[in-house]
Design a protein around this motif. Sequence first.
Motif, PDB file in Angstrom:
ATOM      1  N   GLY A   1       0.623  11.589 -10.100  1.00 57.40           N
ATOM      2  CA  GLY A   1      -0.176  12.817  -9.945  1.00 57.40           C
ATOM      3  C   GLY A   1       0.647  14.071 -10.164  1.00 57.40           C
ATOM      4  O   GLY A   1       0.203  15.021 -10.814  1.00 57.40           O
ATOM      5  N   ILE A   2       1.845  14.104  -9.645  1.00 58.37           N
ATOM      6  CA  ILE A   2       2.738  15.253  -9.827  1.00 58.37           C
ATOM      7  C   ILE A   2       3.088  15.412 -11.301  1.00 58.37           C
ATOM      8  O   ILE A   2       3.069  16.517 -11.852  1.00 58.37           O
ATOM      9  CB  ILE A   2       4.001  15.111  -8.962  1.00 58.37           C
ATOM     10  N   ALA A   3       3.385  14.302 -11.956  1.00 64.65           N
ATOM     11  CA  ALA A   3       3.754  14.361 -13.373  1.00 64.65           C
ATOM     12  C   ALA A   3       2.592  14.850 -14.233  1.00 64.65           C
ATOM     13  O   ALA A   3       2.785  15.628 -15.177  1.00 64.65           O
ATOM     14  CB  ALA A   3       4.223  12.986 -13.842  1.00 64.65           C
TER      15      ALA A   3
ATOM     16  N   PRO B   1       0.820  -1.228   0.000  1.00 67.76           N
ATOM     17  CA  PRO B   1       0.000   0.000   0.000  1.00 67.76           C
ATOM     18  C   PRO B   1       0.849   1.271   0.000  1.00 67.76           C
ATOM     19  O   PRO B   1       0.506   2.254  -0.661  1.00 67.76           O
ATOM     20  CB  PRO B   1      -0.825  -0.108   1.281  1.00 67.76           C
ATOM     21  N   HIS B   2       1.966   1.265   0.728  1.00 68.91           N
ATOM     22  CA  HIS B   2       2.837   2.444   0.741  1.00 68.91           C
ATOM     23  C   HIS B   2       3.448   2.688  -0.645  1.00 68.91           C
ATOM     24  O   HIS B   2       3.546   3.826  -1.108  1.00 68.91           O
ATOM     25  CB  HIS B   2       3.954   2.290   1.787  1.00 68.91           C
ATOM     26  N   PHE B   3       3.864   1.598  -1.277  1.00 70.16           N
ATOM     27  CA  PHE B   3       4.433   1.716  -2.622  1.00 70.16           C
ATOM     28  C   PHE B   3       3.398   2.265  -3.599  1.00 70.16           C
ATOM     29  O   PHE B   3       3.697   3.159  -4.402  1.00 70.16           O
ATOM     30  CB  PHE B   3       4.962   0.356  -3.099  1.00 70.16           C
ATOM     31  N   LEU B   4       2.182   1.766  -3.533  1.00 66.70           N
ATOM     32  CA  LEU B   4       1.115   2.235  -4.435  1.00 66.70           C
ATOM     33  C   LEU B   4       0.784   3.713  -4.182  1.00 66.70           C
ATOM     34  O   LEU B   4       0.561   4.473  -5.126  1.00 66.70           O
ATOM     35  CB  LEU B   4      -0.133   1.373  -4.283  1.00 66.70           C
ATOM     36  N   ALA B   5       0.766   4.111  -2.935  1.00 64.91           N
ATOM     37  CA  ALA B   5       0.494   5.516  -2.603  1.00 64.91           C
ATOM     38  C   ALA B   5       1.604   6.416  -3.134  1.00 64.91           C
ATOM     39  O   ALA B   5       1.346   7.471  -3.719  1.00 64.91           O
ATOM     40  CB  ALA B   5       0.352   5.682  -1.096  1.00 64.91           C
ATOM     41  N   ALA B   6       2.845   6.001  -2.973  1.00 63.08           N
ATOM     42  CA  ALA B   6       3.972   6.791  -3.470  1.00 63.08           C
ATOM     43  C   ALA B   6       3.954   6.862  -4.994  1.00 63.08           C
ATOM     44  O   ALA B   6       4.174   7.922  -5.586  1.00 63.08           O
ATOM     45  CB  ALA B   6       5.288   6.208  -2.981  1.00 63.08           C
ATOM     46  N   ALA B   7       3.663   5.744  -5.633  1.00 62.94           N
ATOM     47  CA  ALA B   7       3.589   5.729  -7.103  1.00 62.94           C
ATOM     48  C   ALA B   7       2.463   6.627  -7.598  1.00 62.94           C
ATOM     49  O   ALA B   7       2.613   7.360  -8.577  1.00 62.94           O
ATOM     50  CB  ALA B   7       3.398   4.301  -7.600  1.00 62.94           C
ATOM     51  N   GLY B   8       1.332   6.591  -6.905  1.00 62.22           N
ATOM     52  CA  GLY B   8       0.205   7.469  -7.268  1.00 62.22           C
ATOM     53  C   GLY B   8       0.571   8.936  -7.127  1.00 62.22           C
ATOM     54  O   GLY B   8       0.187   9.771  -7.950  1.00 62.22           O
TER      55      GLY B   8
END
Length: 151
Positions: free
Chosen positions: A15-17, A4-11
């Motif tokens: 989002g920033i991009a 879940p932490h990895f998915l949140a960071a990837a999201g």
Amino acid sequence: MPTPHFLAAAGAVVGIALTGRWKLQTGAGIDLAPSMHWPSPVLAIDADADRGPVLITVEYRISPERREAFLVSIRDLEQQRRRDGAYSWDVFEDAAESGRFLETFMVASWLEHLRQHQRVTNTDRAVQDAIREFGATAEPRVTHFVAAKFR
């Protein structure tokens, strides 16, 4: 738990991009330099910095045919006054004299009101000048009331 932490960071990275090209423009073109156009208040009593609350009134004389436009325009002052420290703001219309209005706002202390004088920006001044144009025959009358000290 790392998934879940990895998915949140990837999201967040995605989002920033995707949103990086859109910038917030809420402050673009606003002159936030202090205008320093409010005159220093005249004191006849001892007003310690922590004394308060302070009631400030601004009296306007407006021709009756400009009443509605004035009331629409003066609403812009509420946001300015509250942003600069007022915790109460209102406009009153004289029931006995047509065209006489009283703007009131309150701040916590005398020092807080003096700080308001320093917070007024050039953009604020433009709004205040536009409102003053409604009563071009007379300059608004400003008064300051400091809560009375009981001994």
